[in-house]
Design a protein around this motif. Sequence first.
Motif, PDB file in Angstrom:
ATOM      1  N   MET A   1      21.854  74.956  56.241  1.00 47.88           N
ATOM      2  CA  MET A   1      22.331  73.601  56.291  1.00 47.88           C
ATOM      3  C   MET A   1      23.682  73.603  56.960  1.00 47.88           C
ATOM      4  SD  MET A   1      20.695  72.260  52.678  1.00 47.88           S
ATOM      5  CE  MET A   1      22.223  71.902  51.975  1.00 47.88           C
ATOM      6  N   ASN A   2      24.016  72.515  57.542  1.00 53.28           N
ATOM      7  CA  ASN A   2      25.217  72.478  58.352  1.00 53.28           C
ATOM      8  C   ASN A   2      26.273  71.542  57.780  1.00 53.28           C
ATOM      9  OD1 ASN A   2      23.916  70.120  58.866  1.00 53.28           O
ATOM     10  ND2 ASN A   2      23.534  70.538  61.030  1.00 53.28           N
ATOM     11  N   GLY A   3      26.457  71.548  56.481  1.00 56.80           N
ATOM     12  CA  GLY A   3      27.506  70.749  55.877  1.00 56.80           C
ATOM     13  C   GLY A   3      27.144  69.300  55.664  1.00 56.80           C
ATOM     14  N   GLY A   4      25.879  68.929  55.807  1.00 57.78           N
ATOM     15  CA  GLY A   4      25.450  67.559  55.593  1.00 57.78           C
ATOM     16  C   GLY A   4      25.480  67.206  54.115  1.00 57.78           C
ATOM     17  N   SER A   5      25.423  65.938  53.836  1.00 60.29           N
ATOM     18  CA  SER A   5      25.443  65.502  52.449  1.00 60.29           C
ATOM     19  C   SER A   5      24.105  65.773  51.783  1.00 60.29           C
ATOM     20  CB  SER A   5      25.764  64.012  52.370  1.00 60.29           C
ATOM     21  OG  SER A   5      24.661  63.252  52.835  1.00 60.29           O
ATOM     22  N   ILE A   6      24.122  65.746  50.477  1.00 57.71           N
ATOM     23  CA  ILE A   6      22.886  65.948  49.724  1.00 57.71           C
ATOM     24  C   ILE A   6      21.895  64.843  50.074  1.00 57.71           C
ATOM     25  CG2 ILE A   6      21.886  65.926  47.403  1.00 57.71           C
ATOM     26  CD1 ILE A   6      24.366  67.402  46.441  1.00 57.71           C
ATOM     27  N   GLU A   7      22.397  63.617  50.255  1.00 57.69           N
ATOM     28  CA  GLU A   7      21.515  62.508  50.615  1.00 57.69           C
ATOM     29  C   GLU A   7      20.817  62.771  51.953  1.00 57.69           C
ATOM     30  OE1 GLU A   7      24.733  62.013  49.630  1.00 57.69           O
ATOM     31  OE2 GLU A   7      24.331  61.202  47.640  1.00 57.69           O
ATOM     32  N   GLN A   8      21.536  63.328  52.910  1.00 57.43           N
ATOM     33  CA  GLN A   8      20.937  63.649  54.203  1.00 57.43           C
ATOM     34  C   GLN A   8      19.867  64.727  54.051  1.00 57.43           C
ATOM     35  OE1 GLN A   8      24.589  64.669  56.203  1.00 57.43           O
ATOM     36  NE2 GLN A   8      24.488  62.833  57.501  1.00 57.43           N
ATOM     37  N   GLU A   9      20.161  65.713  53.234  1.00 55.14           N
ATOM     38  CA  GLU A   9      19.193  66.796  53.032  1.00 55.14           C
ATOM     39  C   GLU A   9      17.957  66.278  52.310  1.00 55.14           C
ATOM     40  OE1 GLU A   9      19.494  69.513  54.660  1.00 55.14           O
ATOM     41  OE2 GLU A   9      21.495  68.947  55.298  1.00 55.14           O
ATOM     42  N   LEU A  10      18.142  65.390  51.335  1.00 55.22           N
ATOM     43  CA  LEU A  10      16.990  64.815  50.651  1.00 55.22           C
ATOM     44  C   LEU A  10      16.158  63.968  51.612  1.00 55.22           C
ATOM     45  CD1 LEU A  10      18.567  63.843  47.221  1.00 55.22           C
ATOM     46  CD2 LEU A  10      16.973  65.714  47.693  1.00 55.22           C
ATOM     47  N   ALA A  11      16.813  63.265  52.527  1.00 53.43           N
ATOM     48  CA  ALA A  11      16.090  62.490  53.531  1.00 53.43           C
ATOM     49  C   ALA A  11      15.269  63.416  54.426  1.00 53.43           C
ATOM     50  CB  ALA A  11      17.060  61.654  54.365  1.00 53.43           C
ATOM     51  N   ARG A  12      15.835  64.571  54.784  1.00 59.09           N
ATOM     52  CA  ARG A  12      15.097  65.545  55.599  1.00 59.09           C
ATOM     53  C   ARG A  12      13.874  66.061  54.849  1.00 59.09           C
ATOM     54  NH1 ARG A  12      18.697  70.236  57.165  1.00 59.09           N
ATOM     55  NH2 ARG A  12      16.807  70.890  58.210  1.00 59.09           N
ATOM     56  N   ILE A  13      14.040  66.319  53.552  1.00 58.81           N
ATOM     57  CA  ILE A  13      12.917  66.792  52.725  1.00 58.81           C
ATOM     58  C   ILE A  13      11.844  65.717  52.653  1.00 58.81           C
ATOM     59  CG2 ILE A  13      12.232  67.432  50.374  1.00 58.81           C
ATOM     60  CD1 ILE A  13      15.019  68.824  50.169  1.00 58.81           C
ATOM     61  N   ASP A  14      12.253  64.458  52.431  1.00 60.70           N
ATOM     62  CA  ASP A  14      11.288  63.360  52.390  1.00 60.70           C
ATOM     63  C   ASP A  14      10.528  63.248  53.705  1.00 60.70           C
ATOM     64  OD1 ASP A  14      11.850  62.615  49.784  1.00 60.70           O
ATOM     65  OD2 ASP A  14      13.303  61.076  50.363  1.00 60.70           O
ATOM     66  N   ALA A  15      11.225  63.399  54.822  1.00 64.70           N
ATOM     67  CA  ALA A  15      10.573  63.336  56.125  1.00 64.70           C
ATOM     68  C   ALA A  15       9.568  64.482  56.285  1.00 64.70           C
ATOM     69  CB  ALA A  15      11.610  63.373  57.248  1.00 64.70           C
ATOM     70  N   ALA A  16       9.940  65.659  55.817  1.00 62.00           N
ATOM     71  CA  ALA A  16       9.029  66.805  55.903  1.00 62.00           C
ATOM     72  C   ALA A  16       7.786  66.569  55.057  1.00 62.00           C
ATOM     73  CB  ALA A  16       9.742  68.083  55.460  1.00 62.00           C
ATOM     74  N   ILE A  17       7.972  66.002  53.875  1.00 61.76           N
ATOM     75  CA  ILE A  17       6.828  65.699  53.013  1.00 61.76           C
ATOM     76  C   ILE A  17       5.908  64.693  53.697  1.00 61.76           C
ATOM     77  CG2 ILE A  17       6.155  64.570  50.842  1.00 61.76           C
ATOM     78  CD1 ILE A  17       8.675  65.885  49.606  1.00 61.76           C
ATOM     79  N   ALA A  18       6.489  63.694  54.336  1.00 60.37           N
ATOM     80  CA  ALA A  18       5.684  62.695  55.050  1.00 60.37           C
ATOM     81  C   ALA A  18       4.873  63.354  56.155  1.00 60.37           C
ATOM     82  CB  ALA A  18       6.578  61.595  55.614  1.00 60.37           C
ATOM     83  N   ARG A  19       5.479  64.320  56.862  1.00 64.25           N
ATOM     84  CA  ARG A  19       4.750  65.025  57.924  1.00 64.25           C
ATOM     85  C   ARG A  19       3.603  65.841  57.344  1.00 64.25           C
ATOM     86  NH1 ARG A  19      10.025  65.859  59.667  1.00 64.25           N
ATOM     87  NH2 ARG A  19      10.010  68.033  59.011  1.00 64.25           N
ATOM     88  N   VAL A  20       3.833  66.481  56.201  1.00 64.70           N
ATOM     89  CA  VAL A  20       2.778  67.268  55.557  1.00 64.70           C
ATOM     90  C   VAL A  20       1.635  66.355  55.129  1.00 64.70           C
ATOM     91  CG1 VAL A  20       2.230  68.653  53.513  1.00 64.70           C
ATOM     92  CG2 VAL A  20       4.291  69.143  54.826  1.00 64.70           C
ATOM     93  N   GLU A  21       1.994  65.224  54.499  1.00 61.20           N
ATOM     94  CA  GLU A  21       0.953  64.286  54.074  1.00 61.20           C
ATOM     95  C   GLU A  21       0.166  63.750  55.261  1.00 61.20           C
ATOM     96  OE1 GLU A  21       3.339  61.541  51.855  1.00 61.20           O
ATOM     97  OE2 GLU A  21       3.045  62.646  49.978  1.00 61.20           O
ATOM     98  N   SER A  22       0.840  63.466  56.348  1.00 55.69           N
ATOM     99  CA  SER A  22       0.171  62.974  57.547  1.00 55.69           C
ATOM    100  C   SER A  22      -0.775  64.033  58.103  1.00 55.69           C
ATOM    101  CB  SER A  22       1.210  62.582  58.594  1.00 55.69           C
ATOM    102  OG  SER A  22       0.578  62.191  59.785  1.00 55.69           O
ATOM    103  N   ALA A  23      -0.323  65.255  58.135  1.00 56.83           N
ATOM    104  CA  ALA A  23      -1.164  66.345  58.637  1.00 56.83           C
ATOM    105  C   ALA A  23      -2.387  66.557  57.741  1.00 56.83           C
ATOM    106  CB  ALA A  23      -0.352  67.631  58.740  1.00 56.83           C
TER     107      ALA A  23
END
Length: 63
Positions: A1-23
């Motif tokens: 991680m590059n110093g981003g906020s926890i909220e940003q990291e959680l948003a990245r995780i949510d986006a990854a989950i959405a990609r997995v669900e889509s796949a």
Amino acid sequence: MNGGSIEQELARIDAAIARVESAARSPSERPQSDDIHERHETLKAAVSRTIAEIDAMIAAQSG
């Protein structure tokens, strides 16, 4: 991680989950079975690193 906020990291995780669900809903685009194991191991390592980084961020903020 590059110093981003926890909220940003959680948003990245949510986006990854959405990609997995889509796949998961697109079975025609699934990789070949020999490719799945390698992709799984790569993903598992990335998730482990990210969780360790989140743990470190939380520990640092907790003091």
